[in-house]
Design a protein around this motif. Sequence first.
Motif, short mmCIF file in Angstrom:
data_model
loop_
_atom_site.label_atom_id
_atom_site.label_comp_id
_atom_site.label_asym_id
_atom_site.label_seq_id
_atom_site.Cartn_x
_atom_site.Cartn_y
_atom_site.Cartn_z
N THR A 18 43.00 40.51 37.04
CA THR A 18 41.97 39.46 37.04
C THR A 18 40.76 39.94 37.83
O THR A 18 40.82 40.94 38.56
CB THR A 18 42.50 38.17 37.67
OG1 THR A 18 42.82 38.43 39.04
CG2 THR A 18 43.72 37.65 36.94
N GLU A 19 39.70 39.18 37.70
CA GLU A 19 38.48 39.48 38.46
C GLU A 19 38.75 39.41 39.96
O GLU A 19 38.25 40.23 40.73
CB GLU A 19 37.41 38.48 38.05
CG GLU A 19 36.02 38.87 38.43
CD GLU A 19 34.99 37.96 37.77
OE1 GLU A 19 33.82 38.34 37.82
OE2 GLU A 19 35.33 36.90 37.22
N LYS A 20 39.58 38.46 40.37
CA LYS A 20 39.94 38.31 41.78
C LYS A 20 40.70 39.53 42.28
O LYS A 20 40.42 40.06 43.37
CB LYS A 20 40.78 37.04 41.97
CG LYS A 20 41.20 36.78 43.38
CD LYS A 20 42.05 35.53 43.47
CE LYS A 20 42.56 35.33 44.88
NZ LYS A 20 43.51 34.23 44.98
N ASP A 21 41.66 40.01 41.48
CA ASP A 21 42.42 41.21 41.86
C ASP A 21 41.53 42.44 41.94
O ASP A 21 41.73 43.29 42.82
CB ASP A 21 43.56 41.47 40.87
CG ASP A 21 44.68 40.45 40.99
OD1 ASP A 21 44.79 39.80 42.04
OD2 ASP A 21 45.43 40.29 40.00
N THR A 23 38.44 42.50 42.80
CA THR A 23 37.69 42.39 44.05
C THR A 23 38.57 42.75 45.24
O THR A 23 38.15 43.52 46.12
CB THR A 23 37.14 40.96 44.22
OG1 THR A 23 36.30 40.67 43.10
CG2 THR A 23 36.35 40.82 45.50
N GLU A 24 39.79 42.23 45.28
CA GLU A 24 40.68 42.46 46.41
C GLU A 24 41.19 43.89 46.50
O GLU A 24 41.22 44.48 47.57
CB GLU A 24 41.87 41.51 46.35
CG GLU A 24 41.50 40.06 46.59
CD GLU A 24 42.68 39.12 46.38
OE1 GLU A 24 43.79 39.58 46.02
OE2 GLU A 24 42.47 37.90 46.55
N ASP A 28 35.76 45.27 43.87
CA ASP A 28 34.91 44.77 42.78
C ASP A 28 34.23 45.90 42.00
O ASP A 28 33.12 45.76 41.51
CB ASP A 28 33.87 43.78 43.32
CG ASP A 28 33.33 42.87 42.23
OD1 ASP A 28 34.06 42.62 41.25
OD2 ASP A 28 32.17 42.42 42.36
#
Length: 84
Positions: A18-21, A23-24, A28
């Motif tokens: 995901t986009e969140k993963d 980034t983390e 990003d």
Amino acid sequence: MKYFIYFDRYRRPKKAITEKDLTEKYGDDPEKLLHVMDVEHGANGHVGILSFETEKELVEYLEKTGEEIIGFYECREESRPYNF
């Protein structure tokens, strides 16, 4: 939801995050994901960005992609076409 999907050199999806993963885990930066996956799989692949409403839609897409690849004359990844 936006997913970043790594495809190997045979255009098979190998990893979806995901986009969140992204980034983390990769700051990003899709290029970092690409580099890590290329090292892991020893090949040159690419990262695609796809959007799905639910994770179930993502899973269905990944399953159908695998079926298409297997169903294409039951090809193998190391097969090479011949020019006659």
